[in-house]
Write a protein that holds these residues in place. Sequence first.
Motif, PDB file in Angstrom:
ATOM      1  N   THR A  23       0.024  66.726  59.396  1.00 12.02           N
ATOM      2  CA  THR A  23       1.056  65.774  59.784  1.00 12.02           C
ATOM      3  C   THR A  23       2.394  66.455  60.015  1.00 12.02           C
ATOM      4  OG1 THR A  23      -0.061  64.047  58.523  1.00 12.02           O
ATOM      5  CG2 THR A  23       2.232  63.658  59.116  1.00 12.02           C
ATOM      6  N   LYS A  55       9.677  66.809  65.574  1.00 15.83           N
ATOM      7  CA  LYS A  55       9.931  66.643  67.009  1.00 15.83           C
ATOM      8  C   LYS A  55      11.307  67.193  67.379  1.00 15.83           C
ATOM      9  CE  LYS A  55       8.829  62.218  67.222  1.00 15.83           C
ATOM     10  NZ  LYS A  55       8.581  60.874  67.816  1.00 15.83           N
ATOM     11  N   ASP A  59      12.080  70.232  69.801  1.00 16.91           N
ATOM     12  CA  ASP A  59      13.026  70.124  70.917  1.00 16.91           C
ATOM     13  C   ASP A  59      14.033  71.273  70.882  1.00 16.91           C
ATOM     14  OD1 ASP A  59      11.815  67.846  71.886  1.00 16.91           O
ATOM     15  OD2 ASP A  59      13.176  66.471  70.843  1.00 16.91           O
ATOM     16  N   VAL A 114       2.871  70.346  67.293  1.00 17.76           N
ATOM     17  CA  VAL A 114       3.624  69.142  67.640  1.00 17.76           C
ATOM     18  C   VAL A 114       2.975  68.435  68.833  1.00 17.76           C
ATOM     19  CG1 VAL A 114       5.861  68.244  68.410  1.00 17.76           C
ATOM     20  CG2 VAL A 114       5.762  70.050  66.674  1.00 17.76           C
ATOM     21  N   TYR A 115       2.456  69.213  69.778  1.00 17.35           N
ATOM     22  CA  TYR A 115       1.758  68.584  70.911  1.00 17.35           C
ATOM     23  C   TYR A 115       0.516  67.841  70.428  1.00 17.35           C
ATOM     24  CZ  TYR A 115      -1.041  67.866  75.053  1.00 17.35           C
ATOM     25  OH  TYR A 115      -1.815  67.284  76.023  1.00 17.35           O
ATOM     26  N   LEU A 117       0.168  66.365  67.660  1.00 19.54           N
ATOM     27  CA  LEU A 117       0.618  65.142  66.994  1.00 19.54           C
ATOM     28  C   LEU A 117       1.192  64.113  67.956  1.00 19.54           C
ATOM     29  CD1 LEU A 117       2.351  66.845  63.943  1.00 19.54           C
ATOM     30  CD2 LEU A 117       0.275  65.464  63.848  1.00 19.54           C
ATOM     31  N   THR A 118       1.859  64.578  69.006  1.00 13.82           N
ATOM     32  CA  THR A 118       2.603  63.657  69.870  1.00 13.82           C
ATOM     33  C   THR A 118       1.983  63.438  71.238  1.00 13.82           C
ATOM     34  OG1 THR A 118       3.976  65.392  70.843  1.00 13.82           O
ATOM     35  CG2 THR A 118       4.733  64.411  68.762  1.00 13.82           C
ATOM     36  N   LYS A 119       1.223  64.436  71.733  1.00 12.27           N
ATOM     37  CA  LYS A 119       0.647  64.417  73.086  1.00 12.27           C
ATOM     38  C   LYS A 119       1.723  64.338  74.164  1.00 12.27           C
ATOM     39  CE  LYS A 119      -3.487  64.734  71.568  1.00 12.27           C
ATOM     40  NZ  LYS A 119      -4.128  66.061  71.624  1.00 12.27           N
ATOM     41  N   GLN A 120       2.931  64.781  73.852  1.00 17.37           N
ATOM     42  CA  GLN A 120       3.996  64.802  74.845  1.00 17.37           C
ATOM     43  C   GLN A 120       3.913  66.103  75.646  1.00 17.37           C
ATOM     44  OE1 GLN A 120       7.938  63.773  73.468  1.00 17.37           O
ATOM     45  NE2 GLN A 120       7.146  62.260  72.008  1.00 17.37           N
ATOM     46  N   TYR A 123       5.879  69.594  75.224  1.00 12.91           N
ATOM     47  CA  TYR A 123       5.484  70.586  74.219  1.00 12.91           C
ATOM     48  C   TYR A 123       4.317  71.433  74.732  1.00 12.91           C
ATOM     49  CZ  TYR A 123       8.350  67.417  71.429  1.00 12.91           C
ATOM     50  OH  TYR A 123       9.374  66.636  70.973  1.00 12.91           O
TER      51      TYR A 123
END
Length: 731
Positions: A23, A55, A59, A114-115, A117-120, A123
């Motif tokens: 997490t 996040k 960033d 982080v990607y 976890l977020t799928k943004q 990242y």
Amino acid sequence: MKKNRLGLLALGLGIASFLDAQTIPSIDKLSDGIHHWNLGHPERTYARYTPEQYKEIADNFIAYQNKDGGWPKNIDWLAILPTDSVRNTLKVRERQSTLDNRNTYSQIDYLAQVYTLTKQSKYKNAVVKGLNYLLKTQKKNGGWRGWDVDAITYNDEVTTGVLALFLRINEGDINYTWLDDSMKKKIHQSLQKGIGVILRTQYVQNGVKTVWGQQHDNETLLPVKARTYELPSLVSGESCAILRLLMEIPHPTPAIIEAVKAGVAWLEQSAIQGIRIEKIPVSKDKITNPEYPYDRKVVKDKKAPRIWARFYELDTNQPFMANRDGKKVYRLEDVAPERRVGYAWYTYAPEAILQAYPAWLKKTEAEQTYTGYEVIGNMPAFYQQLKQNLTYPLAWGNAPEKDFNRWRTQAREKLLECMQPAPPKVDFDMKVIESEKRDGYTAQKIVFNVSGYSRVPAYLLVPEGKGPFPAILLLHDHGAHFTIGKEKMIRPFHVSDVVMKDADDWVIRCYDGQYTGDFLAQNGYVVLAVDALFWGERGRKEYASYDAQQALSANLLQLGTSFGSLIAWDDIRSAEFLRSLPNVDKEKVGTMGFSMGAYRAWMTMAATDAVKAGAAVCWMNTTDSLMTLTNNQNKGGSAYAMIIPNIRRYMDYPHVASIACPKPMLFINGAKDKLFPIEGVKSAYETMRQVWESQEAEAHFQTQIYDLPHFCSKEIQQAILEFFNNEFHIK
């Protein structure tokens, strides 16, 4: 390498705790750079992100990522500060990307988590950019440079840190499973290259392998100097990082096992007993750095755990230290106070390696009875045994049947049996769609039923005059180029500029700028060219895709047939259609093809007597020569169009082609053709020659090897014309 470590980790932590651990990405790997930032910024009054604000931290990484994909070092990555203001405090060199102080690969790993976890995508994009930086900056020798000297650097886990990341990616780390095959392949190759330089830089002392230096020369691979107090030496701490990496490799090679054994033996011998390093309080006026408000001193202590010096002399293994003036000293008290407390001259790191070693050795020795993998590249690891099992019992000379005609019948029946089920036959029902008058012949666009499954478009070239004419079935190549098929052999007409340019370009690249079909038609032959399934107008509805042919092949197998068999049946039926035309001399029908078309040509010659002579350019070899770790034939996709299920249990390629005997055949290959090893070509030629000679038909069997790559030149096309003219008695 088996992908088992992540599974073991999940079991060890328990599924719930494993998910909890994922997490919040760890910032531990970033601590070295943050520590060095703190050394230069004793007054830190700014706000900082907490580890839970991953996040925002990610960033920050994106904001500081350089255009080349790497990162500058020694920044407080958790600081809530304007990026530009921080950059402006850095010197020009300090803004450059580097791996120093565990930099860049640590940011990549954090962003990948982080990607997950977020799928943004931002990242993900930063990760790819960073990985490309690592791949681009790897030296030809396999290592990476650090900050202080252009050399293979193990200090600060520069090379080992990258390789540890690449090893996890190679083993299937869940944070990188989205990487495409191209990137995974590059990372695997980089990993192997890096492991190779580690093995080559292990220092040999009086014929015995030892450990490694902090940095190694790019050419000699020997330990070299970095900073003034980092002299050529054997090092304990960095060598532990190397040994840890090597011990993480599943199913290590004998060379890796030998390297670990030698490194562990050296650590055992180099341990120092009876001392410990003690921090000594000092007055404020003697503090050299607020991060280190103490002094260090060697204290004798018989009960102290063993300890290791950082540096050992290359030839004597004597521990030493050095000052900023570059002079060696052999006692900690002789090191200047600032360096005495600001540099790790001793370490306990080897103890963890030595404690883990017995279990690693036991596991490794137990694993010697199996390889730990069963696929090498695209081949089964046991492919040599499989090849040895191929005895080809139905080949002429191996088969019990000694009467050639009866053998030929049996061999053809077996070939067609392996191609079953045959598509349903229906009337050809040919229709001419349009035509174009050309110099000495007419080009027709036709459609006909090649089977009960497919009504196909084709080009038919018909010479001027009464006829009947000799005829050639032209079979196009594969080329991993699917937008055109028949247009590779016959100049198209009334097509879009896109198709016309595509065809012209392909003919220049593969056929020396000459449309083979038009060339033969100008010389009096009826010529037919049909798209194979998946090519041209029989292609994929959505768009041409290389990968889709493998999926199509799998789906056809699940539906009880095969891609290669359907193409072969269509070629047989196309030959029968050509022979049925009223203006064609039924005894003078031949077939010709280049590359995959060559394979199709001799397959058609073997499978049906509707064709009476054949020419095959750049496709003949043996299974033994083609089924290797490096040949193009083992890559899957393209091979499916030329695979007949189970035929290899009975006959090899030249044996199948020999079913055509005693019909005339011309085989041409290129000496520089990398797809078809020349020794395999010669072996196949000899196998077939013996068959034609056994039937006293050697005059009708011709082979030629041109000093060319995979190419069908005008000279070759002229030789093919002369071959057909001679065999069909055309003056």
